[in-house]
Motif scaffolding. Structure first.
Motif, PDB file in Angstrom:
ATOM      1  N   VAL A 136       0.842  -1.203   0.000  1.00  0.00           N
ATOM      2  CA  VAL A 136       0.000   0.000   0.000  1.00  0.00           C
ATOM      3  C   VAL A 136       0.877   1.254   0.000  1.00  0.00           C
ATOM      4  O   VAL A 136       0.539   2.269  -0.614  1.00  0.00           O
ATOM      5  CB  VAL A 136      -0.969  -0.001   1.205  1.00  0.00           C
ATOM      6  N   LYS A 137       2.028   1.191   0.642  1.00  0.00           N
ATOM      7  CA  LYS A 137       2.937   2.347   0.720  1.00  0.00           C
ATOM      8  C   LYS A 137       3.477   2.761  -0.656  1.00  0.00           C
ATOM      9  O   LYS A 137       3.962   3.874  -0.818  1.00  0.00           O
ATOM     10  CB  LYS A 137       4.123   2.028   1.643  1.00  0.00           C
ATOM     11  N   TYR A 192       2.639   6.176  -2.485  1.00  0.00           N
ATOM     12  CA  TYR A 192       3.321   7.437  -2.185  1.00  0.00           C
ATOM     13  C   TYR A 192       4.488   7.697  -3.153  1.00  0.00           C
ATOM     14  O   TYR A 192       5.051   8.782  -3.168  1.00  0.00           O
ATOM     15  CB  TYR A 192       3.828   7.452  -0.741  1.00  0.00           C
ATOM     16  N   PHE A 196      -4.358  10.009   0.696  1.00  0.00           N
ATOM     17  CA  PHE A 196      -3.836   8.647   0.772  1.00  0.00           C
ATOM     18  C   PHE A 196      -3.626   8.237   2.224  1.00  0.00           C
ATOM     19  O   PHE A 196      -3.970   7.123   2.620  1.00  0.00           O
ATOM     20  CB  PHE A 196      -2.514   8.518   0.004  1.00  0.00           C
ATOM     21  N   LYS A 197      -3.069   9.147   3.023  1.00  0.00           N
ATOM     22  CA  LYS A 197      -2.840   8.837   4.441  1.00  0.00           C
ATOM     23  C   LYS A 197      -4.161   8.663   5.187  1.00  0.00           C
ATOM     24  O   LYS A 197      -4.282   7.812   6.061  1.00  0.00           O
ATOM     25  CB  LYS A 197      -2.002   9.941   5.105  1.00  0.00           C
ATOM     26  N   TYR A 226      -7.027   7.549   4.036  1.00  0.00           N
ATOM     27  CA  TYR A 226      -7.750   6.323   3.683  1.00  0.00           C
ATOM     28  C   TYR A 226      -6.844   5.103   3.543  1.00  0.00           C
ATOM     29  O   TYR A 226      -7.289   4.036   3.120  1.00  0.00           O
ATOM     30  CB  TYR A 226      -8.510   6.531   2.365  1.00  0.00           C
ATOM     31  N   GLU A 227      -5.602   5.211   3.929  1.00  0.00           N
ATOM     32  CA  GLU A 227      -4.641   4.115   3.766  1.00  0.00           C
ATOM     33  C   GLU A 227      -5.110   2.824   4.422  1.00  0.00           C
ATOM     34  O   GLU A 227      -4.890   1.728   3.893  1.00  0.00           O
ATOM     35  CB  GLU A 227      -3.285   4.536   4.331  1.00  0.00           C
ATOM     36  N   SER A 228      -5.778   2.913   5.551  1.00  0.00           N
ATOM     37  CA  SER A 228      -6.228   1.702   6.255  1.00  0.00           C
ATOM     38  C   SER A 228      -7.363   0.990   5.507  1.00  0.00           C
ATOM     39  O   SER A 228      -7.692  -0.158   5.836  1.00  0.00           O
ATOM     40  CB  SER A 228      -6.681   2.065   7.677  1.00  0.00           C
TER      41      SER A 228
END
Length: 152
Positions: free
Chosen positions: A109-110, A113, A126-127, A129-131
């Motif tokens: 997922v990272k 970025y 992105f941060k 909704y990253e989970s």
């Protein structure tokens, strides 16, 4: 009168029943009980267990989802999601979602970025909704997603 009589005699003979003629029609079937039971069993087997057409079963395989492309835990797979799938996350559609869909495949997922040309607002989304995201191995769904994308 003689002519009249000669005319009626053949007509009466034509419509008179033939009492000396025996009927050759039979209604009894010459089938053994064993043959009748085997035929009935075969028909019942066809009705209960129909044979599927090979052509139809081959078409079904094209519509199956690959196991590796199923989202895990209700999360959105970054490698198989269409741009429109990001509408559920406020602010992601169409710009940030288009950037995710236009790049990849992703191994984590990272990796989102690392997309070239990201704005600060994209990184914040992105941060946020990253989970809600996951990454499955890219497969057929990744190729189809790329071909069907509608990104900006």
């Amino acid at each position: 009168m003689r002519i009249l009589l000669l005319t009626f005699i053949p007509l009466t003979i034509a419509f008179a029943p033939n009492l000396n003629h025996q009927c050759a029609t039979r209604t009894k079937l010459n089938v053994s009980r064993r043959d009748a039971m085997l035929t009935g069993a075969a028909l019942a087997g066809i009705l209960i267990f129909p044979v599927e057409s090979k052509a139809f079963s081959q078409q079904l395989d094209d519509n199956l989802t690959e196991v590796t492309q199923l989202p895990t835990g209700g999360k959105l797979d970054l490698n198989s999601a269409y741009v429109g799938d990001y509408k559920q996350f406020r602010g992601m559609y169409p710009s940030a979602a288009g950037k995710i869909a236009s790049n990849g495949p992703y191994s984590t997922v990272k990796d989102i970025y690392k997309i070239q040309g990201l704005k600060d607002s994209d990184v914040k989304l992105f941060k946020k909704y990253e989970s809600n995201f996951t990454v499955n191995p890219p497969g057929r769904a990744f190729t189809e997603r790329i071909n069907a994308r509608v990104s900006t």
